[in-house]
Design a protein around this motif. Sequence first.
Motif, PDB file in Angstrom:
ATOM      1  N   GLU A 117       0.964  -1.374   0.086  1.00  0.00           N
ATOM      2  CA  GLU A 117       0.135   0.143   0.121  1.00  0.00           C
ATOM      3  C   GLU A 117       0.939   0.923   0.465  1.00  0.00           C
ATOM      4  N   GLN A 118       2.026   1.034   0.940  1.00  0.00           N
ATOM      5  CA  GLN A 118       3.078   2.070   0.882  1.00  0.00           C
ATOM      6  C   GLN A 118       3.534   2.513  -1.037  1.00  0.00           C
ATOM      7  N   ILE A 119       3.125   1.686  -1.624  1.00  0.00           N
ATOM      8  CA  ILE A 119       4.206   1.500  -3.013  1.00  0.00           C
ATOM      9  C   ILE A 119       3.717   2.571  -4.001  1.00  0.00           C
ATOM     10  N   GLU A 120       4.432   3.405  -4.990  1.00  0.00           N
ATOM     11  CA  GLU A 120       3.171   3.775  -6.653  1.00  0.00           C
ATOM     12  C   GLU A 120       3.728   3.052  -7.340  1.00  0.00           C
ATOM     13  N   ARG A 121       4.955   2.651  -7.941  1.00  0.00           N
ATOM     14  CA  ARG A 121       5.087   1.324  -8.803  1.00  0.00           C
ATOM     15  C   ARG A 121       6.939   1.245  -7.878  1.00  0.00           C
ATOM     16  N   ILE A 122       7.363   0.284  -9.193  1.00  0.00           N
ATOM     17  CA  ILE A 122       8.492  -0.666  -8.897  1.00  0.00           C
ATOM     18  C   ILE A 122       8.569  -1.179 -10.728  1.00  0.00           C
ATOM     19  N   GLU A 123      10.064  -0.930 -10.153  1.00  0.00           N
ATOM     20  CA  GLU A 123      10.814  -0.866 -11.097  1.00  0.00           C
ATOM     21  C   GLU A 123      12.358  -1.290 -11.177  1.00  0.00           C
ATOM     22  N   ILE A 124      11.988  -2.853 -12.151  1.00  0.00           N
ATOM     23  CA  ILE A 124      13.478  -3.946 -12.281  1.00  0.00           C
ATOM     24  C   ILE A 124      13.588  -3.710 -13.437  1.00  0.00           C
ATOM     25  N   VAL A 125      15.071  -3.708 -13.355  1.00  0.00           N
ATOM     26  CA  VAL A 125      15.720  -3.880 -14.609  1.00  0.00           C
ATOM     27  C   VAL A 125      16.571  -5.056 -14.434  1.00  0.00           C
ATOM     28  N   ARG A 126      16.894  -6.226 -15.449  1.00  0.00           N
ATOM     29  CA  ARG A 126      17.415  -6.846 -15.578  1.00  0.00           C
ATOM     30  C   ARG A 126      19.065  -7.149 -16.109  1.00  0.00           C
ATOM     31  N   GLY A 127      20.198  -7.193 -15.425  1.00  0.00           N
ATOM     32  CA  GLY A 127      21.176  -7.264 -15.937  1.00  0.00           C
ATOM     33  C   GLY A 127      22.434  -6.349 -15.371  1.00  0.00           C
ATOM     34  N   PRO A 128      23.316  -6.170 -15.531  1.00  0.00           N
ATOM     35  CA  PRO A 128      24.285  -5.644 -14.370  1.00  0.00           C
ATOM     36  C   PRO A 128      24.285  -3.603 -14.906  1.00  0.00           C
ATOM     37  N   ARG A 129      24.126  -3.091 -13.941  1.00  0.00           N
ATOM     38  CA  ARG A 129      24.142  -1.486 -13.778  1.00  0.00           C
ATOM     39  C   ARG A 129      25.183  -1.041 -12.955  1.00  0.00           C
ATOM     40  N   SER A 130      26.417  -1.274 -13.294  1.00  0.00           N
ATOM     41  CA  SER A 130      27.468  -1.320 -12.486  1.00  0.00           C
ATOM     42  C   SER A 130      28.086   0.160 -12.852  1.00  0.00           C
ATOM     43  N   SER A 131      27.924  -0.089 -14.762  1.00  0.00           N
ATOM     44  CA  SER A 131      28.173   1.701 -14.982  1.00  0.00           C
ATOM     45  C   SER A 131      27.274   2.301 -14.675  1.00  0.00           C
TER      46      SER A 131
END
Length: 599
Positions: A117-131
Amino acid sequence: MKKLTVTALTLSSAVSLANPVETTLVTATRTQQNVDATLAPVTVIDREEIERSQARDVLELLTNTTGVTITRNGGVGSSSSVFIRGNASSHTLVLIDGQRVGSATLGTANLSMLEPEQIERIEIVRGPRSSLYGSDAIGGVIQIFTRKGSLNGGVSPLLKAGYGNRNTSKAVAGLSVGDDSAYANLMLTHFDTQGMDNLISDTGQNGDDDAYRTTGLSFRSGAKLGKADFGLSYQRTESENEFDSAFSPNALPSSESVIETVSADASVSLSKSWVSTLRLGKSKDDSLSLNDLNPTSRSRFTTRRDSALWQNDVYLGSHVVSVGAEYYDDFVDSTTNYDVDERYNKAGFVQLQSDFGAQDLSLGGRHEDNEQFGSFRTWTASYGIDLFEGTRLILSKGTGFKAPTFNQLYFPNFGNPSFIPEESENTEVELRYREDNFGWSLAAFENDVENLIQYNPATFTTDQISEAEIRGGELTVFARVSDWQLNANLTVLRPLDVATDNDVRRRPRRAATVSADRQLDRLSYGIQVRAQGRSYEDAANKQELSGFALVNLRTSYAFTPSFSAQLSVKNLFDRSYETARGFDSEGLTSMLTLVYEPK
């Protein structure tokens, strides 16, 4: 939308594919862009999907998305792990409203403590994002955005109360105000359950139910003043959790935890093409372990993270150049002695996004200076081309790294101070098709992780293996037929320890979700089937965790535009299964919820 990253085959129901074309996200590139335009493999779970799912916690929302699997040491509130494309749970970076969260000792975030109930949306990015994000993002990034205030003017209340089996109750109260120039949202939540007996063995005191309760407060506000936008976010969650111990069966262990985050940001348009953003934040993860039969037995682990980010985005026609600097400092305060209890990271990053009409290009790199382990350079390159109307081919390659956690290095009789950072190289290809009421995404990937650190249940310590090779694929399909919304996903992985040719522990080779939801005038209902293949508890692959399939039902009826009732039934056939050896999972659960929320 979905893409792939670990060499495997995944047919998955991507929530983002089913969302309207104008759905936007920011996590994949740290800039706002359309989901269909991004070159990254992403899923967006919006507020509508959160409501429709009737999930009890964030983990239930994540477990049905492409490439994500969850393990739990028992029922709701128990210790859990999130695996993205077969990567370790500590390889997933978690952000709340842009602020890094999680325990610096464990290396993971307790996602079960944040209420849907506290959440507006969730974004999930798969794969490395260390850059873009540095350490922790080898497997991917999960960013949770808390609810904003109403942008339509006036005041909007929210009241929610639910009750289910195992004496489970939930209460939510919220207030939202705002218009185009300013907004604010305040939310209070409480969840309480008698729980279940988490441990299969009933030896000693382990035969009792393990209760769980949590109370949360979240506040988010923002305002626009001239060419500047300001934002403030605050969350605090307190929980009490009873659990079983196979090592101390005559104890009655429990824990009290507090998770707290606060962040403030300011974004200023310095010119028509230049936007500068500054974000400051702080997060705390505090856990106190107790034994009800021995009040003097207490252990505390408190970690704190202070962070700062300065990012500049320059828009030059069809190109976007982002340049940023980031700093964060981790602190450990514990009753357990750590040889090192503080370290900082400082980094600079740059990214170019170019739109050439039918072709798109994204290049990014980051230089990270870790106080303990020195400098690391990571990069990502992605290329997309429209083959014909509605169809796009995307090629990506990137690297990542992860510094060992304080526990992996220094926890007595568990860690090893000689461990070195884990490093990865990921290659993937995706073919994506989309039209108004139908779409699919097919992807394949390979992620090679060197120096992988993992727990060894045979020795109750951690090991560092030379290399893990995670190959996989993802297929995502959605369709809208009349008043039905249909989604499906299948993921197939080959998560190998290269030295032994065995599967990396607790990584199922196959997982799939199929769901169908129908929205009528006042009534909505849906069914969801989640299946998961076998995995192994141990590195030697001698202790098999059997596969399983679960059926979930949900329905909702709106008595008025402001008042509705919801009913959910999870694990309809009361299936018994394990995602962690020795720990039972919840059988049939149900909850009836009443909701008052003026539209």
